[in-house]
Design an enzyme around this catalytic site. Structure first.
Site, PDB file in Angstrom:
ATOM      1  N   HIS A 197      -0.490   1.344  16.239  1.00  0.00           N
ATOM      2  CA  HIS A 197      -0.814   0.209  17.119  1.00  0.00           C
ATOM      3  C   HIS A 197       0.209   0.094  18.251  1.00  0.00           C
ATOM      4  CE1 HIS A 197      -3.957  -1.100  14.390  1.00  0.00           C
ATOM      5  NE2 HIS A 197      -3.112  -1.057  13.389  1.00  0.00           N
ATOM      6  N   ARG A 252       0.835  -1.199   0.000  1.00  0.00           N
ATOM      7  CA  ARG A 252       0.000   0.000   0.000  1.00  0.00           C
ATOM      8  C   ARG A 252       0.872   1.253   0.000  1.00  0.00           C
ATOM      9  NH1 ARG A 252      -3.635  -1.546   5.117  1.00  0.00           N
ATOM     10  NH2 ARG A 252      -1.609  -2.460   5.691  1.00  0.00           N
ATOM     11  N   LYS A 277       1.880   1.904   7.352  1.00  0.00           N
ATOM     12  CA  LYS A 277       2.283   1.109   8.511  1.00  0.00           C
ATOM     13  C   LYS A 277       3.238   1.890   9.406  1.00  0.00           C
ATOM     14  CE  LYS A 277       1.056  -2.373   9.367  1.00  0.00           C
ATOM     15  NZ  LYS A 277      -0.163  -2.743  10.134  1.00  0.00           N
ATOM     16  N   ASP A 298      -2.741  -7.167  15.028  1.00  0.00           N
ATOM     17  CA  ASP A 298      -2.063  -5.869  15.097  1.00  0.00           C
ATOM     18  C   ASP A 298      -2.052  -5.312  16.515  1.00  0.00           C
ATOM     19  OD1 ASP A 298      -1.060  -5.359  12.589  1.00  0.00           O
ATOM     20  OD2 ASP A 298      -2.907  -4.497  11.827  1.00  0.00           O
ATOM     21  N   GLU A 338      -5.603   4.619  13.860  1.00  0.00           N
ATOM     22  CA  GLU A 338      -6.499   3.681  14.538  1.00  0.00           C
ATOM     23  C   GLU A 338      -7.205   4.252  15.757  1.00  0.00           C
ATOM     24  OE1 GLU A 338      -2.458   2.911  16.424  1.00  0.00           O
ATOM     25  OE2 GLU A 338      -3.209   3.310  14.398  1.00  0.00           O
ATOM     26  N   TYR A 362      -0.796   4.273  10.685  1.00  0.00           N
ATOM     27  CA  TYR A 362      -1.160   3.279  11.700  1.00  0.00           C
ATOM     28  C   TYR A 362       0.057   3.038  12.586  1.00  0.00           C
ATOM     29  CZ  TYR A 362      -5.388   1.931   9.086  1.00  0.00           C
ATOM     30  OH  TYR A 362      -6.605   1.926   8.461  1.00  0.00           O
TER      31      TYR A 362
END
Length: 372
Positions: free
Chosen positions: A96, A15, A75, A270, A118, A94
Protein backbone atom coordinates in the site's frame (compact mmCIF):
# COMPACT_ATOMS: atom_id res chain seq x y z
CA UNK A 1 14.92 -20.87 -3.89
CA UNK A 2 15.31 -20.16 -0.17
CA UNK A 3 12.08 -18.62 1.12
CA UNK A 4 11.78 -16.89 4.48
CA UNK A 5 8.72 -16.29 6.66
CA UNK A 6 9.23 -13.87 9.57
CA UNK A 7 6.70 -13.38 12.34
CA UNK A 8 4.48 -10.35 11.72
CA UNK A 9 5.29 -7.54 14.14
CA UNK A 10 2.75 -4.87 13.22
CA UNK A 11 0.49 -4.11 16.18
CA UNK A 12 -2.23 -6.75 16.62
CA UNK A 13 -1.24 -8.57 13.41
CA UNK A 14 -1.47 -12.33 13.89
CA UNK A 15 -1.63 -13.59 10.31
CA UNK A 16 1.35 -15.37 8.80
CA UNK A 17 2.81 -15.19 5.30
CA UNK A 18 2.82 -18.95 4.73
CA UNK A 19 0.70 -21.51 6.57
CA UNK A 20 2.09 -25.07 6.93
CA UNK A 21 0.14 -26.39 3.92
CA UNK A 22 1.76 -23.73 1.71
CA UNK A 23 5.20 -24.55 3.10
CA UNK A 24 4.66 -28.21 2.24
CA UNK A 25 3.72 -27.29 -1.32
CA UNK A 26 6.84 -25.15 -1.77
CA UNK A 27 9.06 -27.87 -0.33
CA UNK A 28 7.38 -30.38 -2.63
CA UNK A 29 8.50 -28.18 -5.54
CA UNK A 30 12.10 -28.44 -4.38
CA UNK A 31 12.43 -25.18 -2.46
CA UNK A 32 13.75 -24.56 1.04
CA UNK A 33 11.63 -22.65 3.55
CA UNK A 34 12.75 -21.13 6.85
CA UNK A 35 10.24 -19.81 9.37
CA UNK A 36 10.82 -17.64 12.41
CA UNK A 37 9.97 -19.52 15.59
CA UNK A 38 6.42 -18.73 16.70
CA UNK A 39 5.43 -17.09 13.40
CA UNK A 40 2.11 -18.93 13.27
CA UNK A 41 1.61 -19.73 16.94
CA UNK A 42 -1.03 -17.05 17.54
CA UNK A 43 -3.41 -18.74 15.08
CA UNK A 44 -2.73 -22.36 16.02
CA UNK A 45 0.17 -23.20 13.69
CA UNK A 46 3.05 -24.17 15.96
CA UNK A 47 6.69 -24.80 15.05
CA UNK A 48 6.17 -28.59 15.01
CA UNK A 49 3.58 -28.25 12.24
CA UNK A 50 5.99 -26.17 10.17
CA UNK A 51 8.78 -28.70 10.74
CA UNK A 52 6.45 -31.51 9.71
CA UNK A 53 5.73 -29.57 6.51
CA UNK A 54 9.46 -29.41 5.79
CA UNK A 55 10.43 -25.96 7.07
CA UNK A 56 13.49 -25.07 9.07
CA UNK A 57 12.85 -23.05 12.23
CA UNK A 58 15.08 -20.07 12.99
CA UNK A 59 15.10 -18.27 16.31
CA UNK A 60 15.01 -14.64 15.16
CA UNK A 61 13.63 -12.55 12.32
CA UNK A 62 17.18 -11.32 11.64
CA UNK A 63 18.20 -14.91 10.96
CA UNK A 64 15.36 -15.32 8.45
CA UNK A 65 16.16 -12.08 6.62
CA UNK A 66 19.88 -12.91 6.57
CA UNK A 67 19.47 -16.10 4.51
CA UNK A 68 16.22 -15.74 2.54
CA UNK A 69 16.14 -14.88 -1.15
CA UNK A 70 12.36 -14.39 -1.11
CA UNK A 71 10.55 -12.98 1.93
CA UNK A 72 6.82 -13.77 2.09
CA UNK A 73 4.86 -11.65 4.56
CA UNK A 74 1.39 -10.27 5.15
CA UNK A 75 1.89 -6.62 6.09
CA UNK A 76 4.38 -4.03 4.91
CA UNK A 77 7.83 -4.17 6.54
CA UNK A 78 8.04 -2.31 9.82
CA UNK A 79 10.97 -0.02 10.76
CA UNK A 80 12.91 -2.80 12.45
CA UNK A 81 12.50 -5.03 9.40
CA UNK A 82 13.52 -2.39 6.87
CA UNK A 83 17.02 -2.37 8.33
CA UNK A 84 17.30 -6.11 7.60
CA UNK A 85 16.53 -5.92 3.87
CA UNK A 86 19.16 -6.61 1.23
CA UNK A 87 19.41 -5.38 -2.32
CA UNK A 88 19.33 -8.92 -3.73
CA UNK A 89 16.10 -9.87 -1.95
CA UNK A 90 12.52 -10.09 -3.17
CA UNK A 91 9.67 -9.26 -0.81
CA UNK A 92 6.14 -10.43 -1.57
CA UNK A 93 3.50 -8.86 0.71
CA UNK A 94 0.93 -6.08 1.04
CA UNK A 95 2.66 -2.69 0.74
CA UNK A 96 0.00 0.00 0.00
CA UNK A 97 2.77 2.39 -0.98
CA UNK A 98 0.61 5.10 -2.54
CA UNK A 99 -0.39 6.23 0.95
CA UNK A 100 3.08 5.91 2.55
CA UNK A 101 5.94 8.05 1.20
CA UNK A 102 8.27 7.16 4.08
CA UNK A 103 7.99 3.42 3.46
CA UNK A 104 8.40 3.89 -0.28
CA UNK A 105 11.58 5.91 0.16
CA UNK A 106 12.98 3.36 2.61
CA UNK A 107 12.35 0.53 0.16
CA UNK A 108 13.96 2.51 -2.64
CA UNK A 109 17.07 2.98 -0.52
CA UNK A 110 17.20 -0.71 0.39
CA UNK A 111 17.33 -1.89 -3.22
CA UNK A 112 14.83 -4.68 -2.50
CA UNK A 113 12.41 -5.92 -5.16
CA UNK A 114 8.91 -5.18 -3.82
CA UNK A 115 6.05 -7.18 -5.33
CA UNK A 116 2.74 -6.01 -3.86
CA UNK A 117 -0.22 -8.30 -3.34
CA UNK A 118 -2.64 -5.43 -3.81
CA UNK A 119 -1.64 -4.61 -7.41
CA UNK A 120 -1.39 -8.12 -8.87
CA UNK A 121 -4.21 -8.47 -11.39
CA UNK A 122 -6.11 -11.23 -13.19
CA UNK A 123 -7.49 -11.75 -16.69
CA UNK A 124 -10.82 -10.17 -15.73
CA UNK A 125 -9.24 -7.00 -14.40
CA UNK A 126 -9.72 -8.05 -10.78
CA UNK A 127 -7.27 -8.04 -7.87
CA UNK A 128 -7.02 -11.70 -6.86
CA UNK A 129 -4.69 -11.19 -3.89
CA UNK A 130 -6.73 -8.35 -2.46
CA UNK A 131 -10.07 -10.09 -2.97
CA UNK A 132 -9.82 -12.62 -0.08
CA UNK A 133 -9.04 -9.91 2.45
CA UNK A 134 -11.67 -7.63 0.92
CA UNK A 135 -14.18 -10.42 1.44
CA UNK A 136 -13.15 -10.71 5.09
CA UNK A 137 -13.09 -6.94 5.65
CA UNK A 138 -16.47 -6.45 4.00
CA UNK A 139 -18.10 -9.10 6.16
CA UNK A 140 -16.33 -7.87 9.29
CA UNK A 141 -17.40 -4.27 8.64
CA UNK A 142 -21.03 -5.11 9.25
CA UNK A 143 -20.55 -7.02 12.50
CA UNK A 144 -18.15 -4.31 13.73
CA UNK A 145 -20.59 -1.60 12.67
CA UNK A 146 -23.46 -3.31 14.45
CA UNK A 147 -21.36 -3.42 17.63
CA UNK A 148 -20.33 0.23 17.32
CA UNK A 149 -23.98 1.27 17.03
CA UNK A 150 -24.54 -0.01 20.57
CA UNK A 151 -24.88 2.80 23.10
CA UNK A 152 -21.98 1.58 25.24
CA UNK A 153 -19.69 1.93 22.23
CA UNK A 154 -20.76 5.53 21.61
CA UNK A 155 -23.36 4.66 19.00
CA UNK A 156 -27.00 5.60 18.63
CA UNK A 157 -28.15 2.59 20.59
CA UNK A 158 -29.96 0.90 17.72
CA UNK A 159 -30.19 -2.69 16.54
CA UNK A 160 -29.01 -3.12 12.97
CA UNK A 161 -31.96 -5.24 11.89
CA UNK A 162 -34.58 -3.62 14.11
CA UNK A 163 -37.48 -5.70 15.47
CA UNK A 164 -41.14 -5.96 14.44
CA UNK A 165 -42.60 -2.47 14.73
CA UNK A 166 -39.19 -0.74 14.85
CA UNK A 167 -37.33 0.38 11.75
CA UNK A 168 -34.08 -1.34 10.79
CA UNK A 169 -30.85 0.66 10.64
CA UNK A 170 -29.98 2.36 7.38
CA UNK A 171 -26.65 1.09 6.02
CA UNK A 172 -24.93 2.91 3.15
CA UNK A 173 -22.01 1.24 1.39
CA UNK A 174 -19.71 3.34 -0.77
CA UNK A 175 -18.38 1.03 -3.47
CA UNK A 176 -19.85 -2.11 -4.96
CA UNK A 177 -16.66 -4.13 -5.42
CA UNK A 178 -15.63 -7.23 -3.50
CA UNK A 179 -15.61 -5.59 -0.05
CA UNK A 180 -18.83 -3.66 -0.67
CA UNK A 181 -20.65 -6.70 -2.03
CA UNK A 182 -19.68 -8.81 0.98
CA UNK A 183 -20.71 -6.02 3.33
CA UNK A 184 -24.06 -5.76 1.58
CA UNK A 185 -24.61 -9.51 1.83
CA UNK A 186 -23.96 -9.49 5.57
CA UNK A 187 -26.02 -6.36 6.25
CA UNK A 188 -28.99 -7.74 4.34
CA UNK A 189 -28.63 -11.01 6.24
CA UNK A 190 -29.01 -9.01 9.44
CA UNK A 191 -32.14 -7.38 7.94
CA UNK A 192 -30.80 -3.85 7.72
CA UNK A 193 -31.97 -1.38 5.06
CA UNK A 194 -29.00 -1.46 2.68
CA UNK A 195 -27.97 0.91 -0.10
CA UNK A 196 -24.88 0.50 -2.29
CA UNK A 197 -23.50 3.53 -4.15
CA UNK A 198 -21.14 2.99 -7.07
CA UNK A 199 -20.05 4.90 -10.16
CA UNK A 200 -20.27 1.83 -12.42
CA UNK A 201 -23.70 1.23 -13.89
CA UNK A 202 -22.74 -2.28 -15.07
CA UNK A 203 -21.70 -3.15 -11.52
CA UNK A 204 -24.95 -1.79 -10.09
CA UNK A 205 -26.81 -3.87 -12.66
CA UNK A 206 -24.93 -6.99 -11.55
CA UNK A 207 -25.75 -6.29 -7.91
CA UNK A 208 -29.40 -5.79 -8.78
CA UNK A 209 -29.49 -9.14 -10.58
CA UNK A 210 -27.67 -10.83 -7.70
CA UNK A 211 -29.70 -9.49 -4.78
CA UNK A 212 -32.95 -8.21 -6.30
CA UNK A 213 -35.26 -5.79 -4.53
CA UNK A 214 -33.72 -6.48 -1.13
CA UNK A 215 -30.74 -4.29 -2.08
CA UNK A 216 -31.04 -0.64 -3.10
CA UNK A 217 -28.51 0.63 -5.63
CA UNK A 218 -27.67 4.23 -6.53
CA UNK A 219 -25.35 5.81 -9.06
CA UNK A 220 -22.59 7.79 -7.41
CA UNK A 221 -22.82 11.59 -7.58
CA UNK A 222 -21.91 14.26 -5.07
CA UNK A 223 -25.60 14.85 -4.40
CA UNK A 224 -26.37 11.15 -3.93
CA UNK A 225 -23.51 10.68 -1.49
CA UNK A 226 -24.48 13.76 0.52
CA UNK A 227 -28.14 12.77 0.77
CA UNK A 228 -27.54 9.12 1.67
CA UNK A 229 -24.64 9.61 4.08
CA UNK A 230 -26.48 12.22 6.14
CA UNK A 231 -29.47 9.90 6.52
CA UNK A 232 -27.41 6.78 7.32
CA UNK A 233 -26.87 5.10 10.66
CA UNK A 234 -23.85 3.17 9.38
CA UNK A 235 -21.65 4.13 6.42
CA UNK A 236 -19.07 1.66 5.12
CA UNK A 237 -16.32 3.05 2.89
CA UNK A 238 -15.32 0.31 0.47
CA UNK A 239 -13.85 2.20 -2.47
CA UNK A 240 -10.64 1.13 -4.15
CA UNK A 241 -8.42 2.52 -6.89
CA UNK A 242 -5.81 -0.21 -7.56
CA UNK A 243 -2.43 0.83 -6.20
CA UNK A 244 -3.53 4.44 -5.67
CA UNK A 245 -4.71 6.52 -2.74
CA UNK A 246 -8.42 6.25 -1.99
CA UNK A 247 -10.57 9.21 -3.07
CA UNK A 248 -11.97 11.36 -0.25
CA UNK A 249 -15.66 10.87 -0.93
CA UNK A 250 -16.98 12.12 2.41
CA UNK A 251 -15.87 15.53 3.66
CA UNK A 252 -15.58 16.62 7.27
CA UNK A 253 -18.60 18.87 6.76
CA UNK A 254 -20.64 15.90 5.63
CA UNK A 255 -19.57 13.82 8.63
CA UNK A 256 -20.54 16.77 10.84
CA UNK A 257 -24.01 16.72 9.28
CA UNK A 258 -24.58 13.08 10.29
CA UNK A 259 -26.63 12.35 13.41
CA UNK A 260 -24.58 11.99 16.63
CA UNK A 261 -23.80 8.35 17.35
CA UNK A 262 -23.74 7.36 13.69
CA UNK A 263 -20.90 5.05 12.66
CA UNK A 264 -18.43 5.04 9.78
CA UNK A 265 -16.23 2.05 8.91
CA UNK A 266 -13.34 2.92 6.58
CA UNK A 267 -12.18 -0.26 4.86
CA UNK A 268 -10.10 1.91 2.51
CA UNK A 269 -7.91 3.22 5.35
CA UNK A 270 -4.95 1.14 4.10
CA UNK A 271 -4.95 3.41 1.06
CA UNK A 272 -5.45 6.61 3.02
CA UNK A 273 -9.19 6.31 3.68
CA UNK A 274 -12.24 7.70 1.90
CA UNK A 275 -13.53 9.86 4.79
CA UNK A 276 -11.78 13.16 5.41
CA UNK A 277 -12.04 12.50 9.14
CA UNK A 278 -10.39 9.06 8.95
CA UNK A 279 -7.09 8.30 10.64
CA UNK A 280 -5.52 4.85 11.12
CA UNK A 281 -6.38 2.89 14.25
CA UNK A 282 -5.44 -0.51 15.65
CA UNK A 283 -7.32 -3.48 17.05
CA UNK A 284 -6.10 -2.42 20.50
CA UNK A 285 -7.84 0.97 20.14
CA UNK A 286 -10.08 0.57 17.09
CA UNK A 287 -12.46 3.52 17.37
CA UNK A 288 -12.57 7.24 18.08
CA UNK A 289 -15.27 9.89 17.89
CA UNK A 290 -14.91 12.85 15.54
CA UNK A 291 -17.70 15.34 14.77
CA UNK A 292 -19.94 13.24 17.02
CA UNK A 293 -19.56 10.17 14.75
CA UNK A 294 -17.92 6.88 15.77
CA UNK A 295 -15.04 6.02 13.42
CA UNK A 296 -13.59 2.51 12.99
CA UNK A 297 -10.41 2.76 10.87
CA UNK A 298 -8.32 -0.31 11.66
CA UNK A 299 -5.67 -0.74 8.97
CA UNK A 300 -5.55 -4.53 9.16
CA UNK A 301 -9.18 -5.48 9.78
CA UNK A 302 -8.77 -9.13 8.69
CA UNK A 303 -6.14 -9.54 11.41
CA UNK A 304 -8.97 -9.82 13.94
CA UNK A 305 -9.94 -13.17 12.38
CA UNK A 306 -6.36 -14.07 11.64
CA UNK A 307 -6.62 -17.82 11.09
CA UNK A 308 -9.44 -17.55 8.57
CA UNK A 309 -7.67 -14.64 6.90
CA UNK A 310 -4.27 -16.32 6.70
CA UNK A 311 -5.63 -19.47 5.09
CA UNK A 312 -7.79 -17.49 2.65
CA UNK A 313 -4.83 -15.29 1.72
CA UNK A 314 -2.53 -18.28 1.20
CA UNK A 315 -5.05 -19.90 -1.12
CA UNK A 316 -4.65 -16.88 -3.39
CA UNK A 317 -0.94 -16.07 -3.00
CA UNK A 318 0.55 -19.57 -3.19
CA UNK A 319 0.41 -19.97 -7.01
CA UNK A 320 2.25 -16.66 -7.43
CA UNK A 321 4.81 -17.49 -4.73
CA UNK A 322 5.45 -20.78 -6.50
CA UNK A 323 5.93 -19.01 -9.82
CA UNK A 324 8.48 -16.62 -8.31
CA UNK A 325 10.32 -19.46 -6.57
CA UNK A 326 10.24 -21.85 -9.55
CA UNK A 327 11.33 -19.37 -12.22
CA UNK A 328 12.96 -16.51 -10.35
CA UNK A 329 11.33 -13.11 -10.09
CA UNK A 330 12.51 -11.77 -13.44
CA UNK A 331 11.32 -14.72 -15.48
CA UNK A 332 8.10 -15.11 -13.51
CA UNK A 333 7.14 -11.47 -14.02
CA UNK A 334 8.23 -11.49 -17.66
CA UNK A 335 6.02 -14.53 -18.31
CA UNK A 336 2.95 -13.25 -16.46
CA UNK A 337 1.72 -9.69 -17.08
CA UNK A 338 -0.68 -9.95 -14.14
CA UNK A 339 2.10 -10.80 -11.69
CA UNK A 340 4.21 -8.09 -13.35
CA UNK A 341 1.54 -5.56 -12.35
CA UNK A 342 2.48 -6.38 -8.77
CA UNK A 343 5.98 -4.99 -9.19
CA UNK A 344 6.05 -1.70 -7.27
CA UNK A 345 9.78 -1.17 -6.69
CA UNK A 346 12.89 -2.65 -8.30
CA UNK A 347 16.52 -1.58 -8.57
CA UNK A 348 15.84 1.48 -6.39
CA UNK A 349 13.10 2.74 -8.70
CA UNK A 350 9.31 2.97 -8.60
CA UNK A 351 7.78 0.69 -11.21
CA UNK A 352 4.03 1.13 -10.62
CA UNK A 353 2.31 4.08 -12.29
CA UNK A 354 -0.24 4.80 -9.55
CA UNK A 355 2.40 4.81 -6.81
CA UNK A 356 4.64 7.14 -8.81
CA UNK A 357 1.75 9.47 -9.62
CA UNK A 358 0.36 9.71 -6.09
CA UNK A 359 3.77 10.28 -4.51
CA UNK A 360 5.14 12.54 -7.24
CA UNK A 361 8.05 10.19 -8.00
CA UNK A 362 9.67 9.22 -11.28
CA UNK A 363 8.32 6.09 -12.96
CA UNK A 364 10.41 3.31 -14.48
CA UNK A 365 8.49 0.89 -16.70
CA UNK A 366 8.47 -2.60 -15.12
CA UNK A 367 9.62 -4.09 -18.44
CA UNK A 368 12.73 -1.91 -18.27
CA UNK A 369 13.40 -2.96 -14.68
CA UNK A 370 13.16 -6.62 -15.68
CA UNK A 371 15.71 -6.11 -18.41
CA UNK A 372 18.31 -4.41 -16.23
Amino acid sequence: MLIGVPKEIKIEEHRVGLVPASVRELVHHGHKVVVESGAGADIGFDDRQYEAAGAGILARAADVFAVAELIVKVKEPQPGELALLRGDQVMFTYFHLAADRGLTEALLRSGVVAIAYETVTDARGGLPLLAPMSEVAGRMAVQVGAHCLEREQGGKGILLGGVPGVAAAKVVILGGGVAGTNAARMAMGMEAYVTVIDRSLPRLYELDLQFGAQLHTLFSTVETIEREVVAADLVIGAVLVPGAAAPKLVSRELVRAMAPGSVVIDIAIDQGGCFETSRPTTHAAPTYVDEGVVHYCVTNMPGAVARTSAVALNNATLPFALAIADRGWRRALADDPHLRNGLNIANGRVTHAAVARDLGLALTAPERALGE
